[in-house]
Design a protein around this motif. Sequence first.
Motif, mmCIF file in Angstrom:
data_model
loop_
_atom_site.group_PDB
_atom_site.id
_atom_site.type_symbol
_atom_site.label_atom_id
_atom_site.label_comp_id
_atom_site.label_asym_id
_atom_site.label_seq_id
_atom_site.Cartn_x
_atom_site.Cartn_y
_atom_site.Cartn_z
ATOM 1 N N ALA A 195 0.855 -1.192 0.000
ATOM 2 C CA ALA A 195 0.000 0.000 0.000
ATOM 3 C C ALA A 195 0.888 1.238 0.000
ATOM 4 O O ALA A 195 2.024 1.214 0.495
ATOM 5 N N PHE A 196 0.353 2.321 -0.574
ATOM 6 C CA PHE A 196 1.077 3.583 -0.648
ATOM 7 C C PHE A 196 0.092 4.722 -0.426
ATOM 8 O O PHE A 196 -1.106 4.583 -0.694
ATOM 9 N N GLY A 197 0.625 5.837 0.049
ATOM 10 C CA GLY A 197 -0.234 6.985 0.273
ATOM 11 C C GLY A 197 0.535 8.185 0.793
ATOM 12 O O GLY A 197 1.767 8.247 0.691
ATOM 13 N N PHE A 204 -10.835 -7.317 3.554
ATOM 14 C CA PHE A 204 -9.805 -6.555 2.846
ATOM 15 C C PHE A 204 -10.293 -6.097 1.482
ATOM 16 O O PHE A 204 -10.002 -4.978 1.055
ATOM 17 N N LEU A 205 -11.043 -6.948 0.768
ATOM 18 C CA LEU A 205 -11.521 -6.574 -0.557
ATOM 19 C C LEU A 205 -12.430 -5.357 -0.495
ATOM 20 O O LEU A 205 -12.398 -4.490 -1.369
ATOM 21 N N ASP A 206 -13.220 -5.262 0.566
ATOM 22 C CA ASP A 206 -14.096 -4.099 0.712
ATOM 23 C C ASP A 206 -13.286 -2.841 0.966
ATOM 24 O O ASP A 206 -13.592 -1.768 0.435
ATOM 25 N N MET A 207 -12.237 -2.961 1.769
ATOM 26 C CA MET A 207 -11.401 -1.791 2.046
ATOM 27 C C MET A 207 -10.567 -1.404 0.834
ATOM 28 O O MET A 207 -10.334 -0.230 0.581
ATOM 29 N N ALA A 208 -10.087 -2.415 0.087
ATOM 30 C CA ALA A 208 -9.296 -2.112 -1.100
ATOM 31 C C ALA A 208 -10.144 -1.399 -2.148
ATOM 32 O O ALA A 208 -9.645 -0.550 -2.886
ATOM 33 N N ALA A 209 -11.427 -1.742 -2.211
ATOM 34 C CA ALA A 209 -12.323 -1.078 -3.160
ATOM 35 C C ALA A 209 -12.690 0.322 -2.686
ATOM 36 O O ALA A 209 -13.052 1.178 -3.492
ATOM 37 N N GLN A 239 -10.795 3.039 -0.674
ATOM 38 C CA GLN A 239 -9.551 3.417 -0.020
ATOM 39 C C GLN A 239 -9.778 4.423 1.103
ATOM 40 O O GLN A 239 -9.006 4.493 2.058
ATOM 41 N N ALA A 240 -10.841 5.213 1.010
ATOM 42 C CA ALA A 240 -11.158 6.140 2.099
ATOM 43 C C ALA A 240 -11.525 5.362 3.360
ATOM 44 O O ALA A 240 -11.176 5.774 4.476
ATOM 45 N N LEU A 241 -12.225 4.229 3.184
ATOM 46 C CA LEU A 241 -12.574 3.392 4.319
ATOM 47 C C LEU A 241 -11.325 2.794 4.953
ATOM 48 O O LEU A 241 -11.200 2.743 6.180
ATOM 49 N N MET A 242 -10.387 2.357 4.135
ATOM 50 C CA MET A 242 -9.143 1.805 4.664
ATOM 51 C C MET A 242 -8.374 2.866 5.447
ATOM 52 O O MET A 242 -7.848 2.598 6.542
#
Length: 353
Positions: free
Chosen positions: A128-130, A181-186, A188-191
């Motif tokens: 992950a990056f940000g 994880f799939l829900d968070m990856a879709a 990114q604001a949630l992650m």
Amino acid sequence: MGIGSFIKKQFIDVLQWNEDQEGVLAWRYPMQDFEIQNGGVLVVRESQVAVFVNEGQITDVFGPGTHKLTTQTLPVLTNLRNWDKLFDAPFKSDVYFFSTRVQTGRKWGTPQPVTIRDKDFDMIRVRAFGMYSYRVADARKFFTEISGTRETYTRDEVEDQLRGILLSTMASSIGGSNVAFLDMAANQALMAQEIKGDLADAFARYGIGLDEFNVASVSLPEELQRALDDRISAGMKGGLSADKMAGFTRYQTATAIPLAAQNEGGIAGIGAGLGAGVTIGQAMGQAVGASLTPVAPQAAPAPVQAAPAPVAPPAEESIEGRLQKLKGLLDKGLISAADYDSTKAELLKKLIG
């Protein structure tokens, strides 16, 4: 130290930090051969905090503003208060300035995949990056926990420590959440939201305030991404039933048909010959048929249908009718007289005999 030496000493009238260097978070005022003059001025700008340290302990913290330093406002002993000791002060004071400006546009990332626990995939490795931004929120904690007595402490130095805190917090936050994880990856604001709360608490321990945190991209290792792509494709094909793994197996079987067809000899060319090709084709057909046709539990056997009656061949045309057609052909000039006579003779023999 004599009177002459004391007179030659330099006194500090104004203490301030102009922040000439970019990226410096903490700076110690150079006190060697200087003494703070009683009644001197301390200037602290809006984006700064000043900390006085005496005998290794923080004695006071000054916020933005102009502060007049006297023996009443500052608990520091200077040469001016120690005439009986020939101006030799038994206490030494240091002044540290801290930048409280928000450090924006700081990049974070995972050079190596981070292993996290996921509710769908159990254990997975992700990259992950940000971006994030932070500031010195508590100068006391920042001094005692991180910067210490060094002359300068830079942004790069603190971010080396923050990087490890960030990665460990990210793994525990995602692994401890109830969101797949799939829900968070879709989303990114949630992650970012899941990670930011725990990360802010971890930073606060060191006197650092987390201002912003976002996730720009999330990726899986190539082998896991390929498996995930296959699973997604299986769902798009409509072959998934209530049992997802069974549907995924049927999808893999069905996708083997065009791959086998590309080999020399078609399906039979896989290497097992024509007989193996037929067997594989039957297995694939059963698997694909099972994915398309739901099976009702304890269904009654279908009734046996009776075989259809054989169709009788059409009745043979009579000789009289054939003679009439033969005469019509002669009259229309479609056959010659010789053909008519010979054919007529044969039909009459059948009729008489």
